[in-house]
Design a protein around this motif. Sequence first.
Motif, PDB file in Angstrom:
ATOM      1  N   GLN A 187      -1.533 -15.335 -34.556  1.00 37.09           N
ATOM      2  CA  GLN A 187      -0.593 -14.793 -35.528  1.00 37.09           C
ATOM      3  C   GLN A 187       0.696 -15.605 -35.543  1.00 37.09           C
ATOM      4  O   GLN A 187       1.236 -15.911 -36.597  1.00 37.09           O
ATOM      5  CB  GLN A 187      -0.288 -13.346 -35.160  1.00 37.09           C
ATOM      6  N   LEU A 200       0.370 -18.811 -37.245  1.00 38.52           N
ATOM      7  CA  LEU A 200       0.319 -18.693 -38.697  1.00 38.52           C
ATOM      8  C   LEU A 200       1.730 -18.676 -39.274  1.00 38.52           C
ATOM      9  O   LEU A 200       1.985 -19.154 -40.370  1.00 38.52           O
ATOM     10  CB  LEU A 200      -0.402 -17.391 -39.050  1.00 38.52           C
ATOM     11  N   VAL A 201       2.610 -18.132 -38.489  1.00 42.13           N
ATOM     12  CA  VAL A 201       3.969 -17.902 -38.954  1.00 42.13           C
ATOM     13  C   VAL A 201       4.867 -19.106 -38.641  1.00 42.13           C
ATOM     14  O   VAL A 201       5.667 -19.533 -39.462  1.00 42.13           O
ATOM     15  CB  VAL A 201       4.481 -16.595 -38.311  1.00 42.13           C
ATOM     16  N   THR A 202       4.713 -19.627 -37.454  1.00 35.80           N
ATOM     17  CA  THR A 202       5.451 -20.827 -37.061  1.00 35.80           C
ATOM     18  C   THR A 202       4.431 -21.923 -36.845  1.00 35.80           C
ATOM     19  O   THR A 202       3.709 -21.909 -35.857  1.00 35.80           O
ATOM     20  CB  THR A 202       6.181 -20.587 -35.713  1.00 35.80           C
ATOM     21  N   ARG A 203       4.391 -22.871 -37.749  1.00 32.86           N
ATOM     22  CA  ARG A 203       3.377 -23.894 -37.606  1.00 32.86           C
ATOM     23  C   ARG A 203       3.555 -24.619 -36.278  1.00 32.86           C
ATOM     24  O   ARG A 203       4.664 -25.049 -35.941  1.00 32.86           O
ATOM     25  CB  ARG A 203       3.465 -24.892 -38.753  1.00 32.86           C
ATOM     26  N   SER A 223       3.591 -27.392 -33.343  1.00 37.39           N
ATOM     27  CA  SER A 223       4.174 -28.723 -33.472  1.00 37.39           C
ATOM     28  C   SER A 223       4.017 -29.553 -32.208  1.00 37.39           C
ATOM     29  O   SER A 223       4.380 -30.707 -32.174  1.00 37.39           O
ATOM     30  CB  SER A 223       5.653 -28.595 -33.777  1.00 37.39           C
ATOM     31  N   ASP A 274      -4.974 -29.130 -43.250  1.00 37.00           N
ATOM     32  CA  ASP A 274      -4.180 -27.914 -43.296  1.00 37.00           C
ATOM     33  C   ASP A 274      -5.018 -26.715 -43.665  1.00 37.00           C
ATOM     34  O   ASP A 274      -4.932 -25.653 -43.052  1.00 37.00           O
ATOM     35  CB  ASP A 274      -3.100 -28.090 -44.365  1.00 37.00           C
ATOM     36  N   LEU A 275      -5.817 -26.909 -44.687  1.00 43.85           N
ATOM     37  CA  LEU A 275      -6.648 -25.824 -45.185  1.00 43.85           C
ATOM     38  C   LEU A 275      -7.626 -25.352 -44.101  1.00 43.85           C
ATOM     39  O   LEU A 275      -7.785 -24.158 -43.855  1.00 43.85           O
ATOM     40  CB  LEU A 275      -7.413 -26.321 -46.417  1.00 43.85           C
ATOM     41  N   HIS A 283      -5.745 -23.798 -41.067  1.00 42.72           N
ATOM     42  CA  HIS A 283      -5.161 -22.549 -41.539  1.00 42.72           C
ATOM     43  C   HIS A 283      -6.220 -21.445 -41.607  1.00 42.72           C
ATOM     44  O   HIS A 283      -5.998 -20.316 -41.184  1.00 42.72           O
ATOM     45  CB  HIS A 283      -4.542 -22.813 -42.911  1.00 42.72           C
ATOM     46  N   PHE A 284      -7.380 -21.821 -42.113  1.00 35.95           N
ATOM     47  CA  PHE A 284      -8.465 -20.847 -42.199  1.00 35.95           C
ATOM     48  C   PHE A 284      -8.914 -20.403 -40.801  1.00 35.95           C
ATOM     49  O   PHE A 284      -9.101 -19.211 -40.541  1.00 35.95           O
ATOM     50  CB  PHE A 284      -9.647 -21.455 -42.969  1.00 35.95           C
ATOM     51  N   SER A 310      -6.217 -18.106 -39.234  1.00 39.31           N
ATOM     52  CA  SER A 310      -6.132 -16.750 -39.762  1.00 39.31           C
ATOM     53  C   SER A 310      -7.378 -15.956 -39.430  1.00 39.31           C
ATOM     54  O   SER A 310      -7.315 -14.739 -39.245  1.00 39.31           O
ATOM     55  CB  SER A 310      -5.854 -16.773 -41.261  1.00 39.31           C
ATOM     56  N   THR A 311      -8.503 -16.624 -39.310  1.00 41.38           N
ATOM     57  CA  THR A 311      -9.708 -15.922 -38.884  1.00 41.38           C
ATOM     58  C   THR A 311      -9.543 -15.407 -37.455  1.00 41.38           C
ATOM     59  O   THR A 311      -9.911 -14.276 -37.146  1.00 41.38           O
ATOM     60  CB  THR A 311     -10.929 -16.854 -38.947  1.00 41.38           C
ATOM     61  N   THR A 329      -6.752 -14.659 -36.018  1.00 41.54           N
ATOM     62  CA  THR A 329      -5.814 -13.538 -36.096  1.00 41.54           C
ATOM     63  C   THR A 329      -6.563 -12.262 -36.432  1.00 41.54           C
ATOM     64  O   THR A 329      -6.374 -11.233 -35.807  1.00 41.54           O
ATOM     65  CB  THR A 329      -4.775 -13.799 -37.209  1.00 41.54           C
ATOM     66  N   GLU A 330      -7.408 -12.381 -37.418  1.00 39.52           N
ATOM     67  CA  GLU A 330      -8.132 -11.224 -37.907  1.00 39.52           C
ATOM     68  C   GLU A 330      -9.123 -10.692 -36.863  1.00 39.52           C
ATOM     69  O   GLU A 330      -9.206  -9.495 -36.633  1.00 39.52           O
ATOM     70  CB  GLU A 330      -8.887 -11.642 -39.165  1.00 39.52           C
TER      71      GLU A 330
END
Lengths: 231, 231
Positions: free
Chosen positions: B113, B116-119, B121, B151-152, B155-156, B159-160, B162-163
């Motif tokens: 999570q 997702l919020v803070t990329r 680095s 990125d895509l 990112h996916f 978030s997966t 996270t879920e």
Amino acid sequence: MPPGKRPPISRRDRPTKPALTRQGIVEAALSLLRAEGLERVTMRRLAQELDTGAASLYVYVRNTAELHALILDELLGDVDLAPVSAAGEWRERLVAVLWSYTAVLVDHSGLAQSALVTRPSGPGYLHLVEGVLALLSEGGVAPGRAAWAVDLLLHFATSTATEQGIRSRAIDADDEEDRAAAALLGLSPETFPHIVALNAVLLSVEGAERLTWGFHVLINGVLETPRPESS
Amino acid sequence: MPPGKRPPISRRDRPTKPALTRQGIVEAALSLLRAEGLERVTMRRLAQELDTGAASLYVYVRNTAELHALILDELLGDVDLAPVSAAGEWRERLVAVLWSYTAVLVDHSGLAQSALVTRPSGPGYLHLVEGVLALLSEGGVAPGRAAWAVDLLLHFATSTATEQGIRSRAIDADDEEDRAAAALLGLSPETFPHIVALNAVLLSVEGAERLTWGFHVLINGVLETPRPESS
DNA sequence: ACCTGAACACCGTTCAAGT
DNA sequence: ACCTGAACACCGTTCAAGT
């Protein structure tokens, strides 16, 4: 006037304190959200707004997570589902619906975050799912594949909204995080000052293009990728 | 022994209190994470573990978000990048890397999570990006498109993770949320009890198939979808 | 410079007691 | 049944004061 039993006075003297109801709580939460942002929609703050104690809210709402889910579903009523039954290419209409969903969430990225963690379940969400499924069906995507696809598409939109919300802050050249971001953009640290300008672009034109591109990647990928045999 | 000035006693009597360093703080945070979970990795709890006050940590760490980012990057060292330079089809090797990344995150969904919020680095993340880019390049994806694609894909996966993390809980037939989940699965409320069994499947075999399918959708979509002309 | 106690301004949730 | 004050068990962050 002496203390003791006082006649039950009419409600008119405290017109801002209606009886508590689940709907009233959600409405108050929504207005608090718009006024002060999600981070202030806490049980205590909300109770204060409703002129009661935090404990009272627990009669109507299981916990903070449920409260946020309730707010989210209310907000989901703002998603524009008109493209579902409009004229035009189904792909473009699907992208329009996904954009609308993302836009609604991006203003309250904290809620998007909660949508990621607790899958929404209210009528607002179900209408959205229905609309997306209709468009996928129009595009000839078989039901089984569409079921997975709708999840994939909404999940992507939700997590993008989560991500975007926080990015709306200034770039700081001394910030390590921002240095890395610059590196990823292929900028050498020498050209650093330029990111400030670039960043605005990234959040507007390029950001938008990227999201649209992402939606098309997903749609094309769905058309191209059958579900595995077994399931 | 009377109070007052006491000779400075050697450090040996308190072997668990080394001098504070940024690295030491991150290590303590990591062990606290493994022992008690992310929700207990707070400034106060961590300071307690380090036998100091919370205020002291602010000399080394800007805030809680930075602390979590530091932990995350440390964890990212566990991602298996071997497939990047292994033999075999590039698509399958890419999926393997993405799976490894997801698996590392899924154990600590709170960190996902925050990713997702803070990329992220740090070096851990940059190595991962490098590996994914290498595979996309091997697959013939042009650099500009690959930049967006990495990125895509990440990112996916993020978030997966996270879920997924939160979904590991029992299904409750009285729970409204679970009713909706059942509805989405196409189950009528009458057959409800069966979801308990189904849910296990969803989290294991079907869940895994879905995620792999998602990765392939993304990869196929990327191959199929050029970046817009303008940018 | 580094470290700290104490303070400020909050949280979610439960529960016994009231009406 | 509904509502509540008070309590419990926490938070992040700042700051003046110490060493």
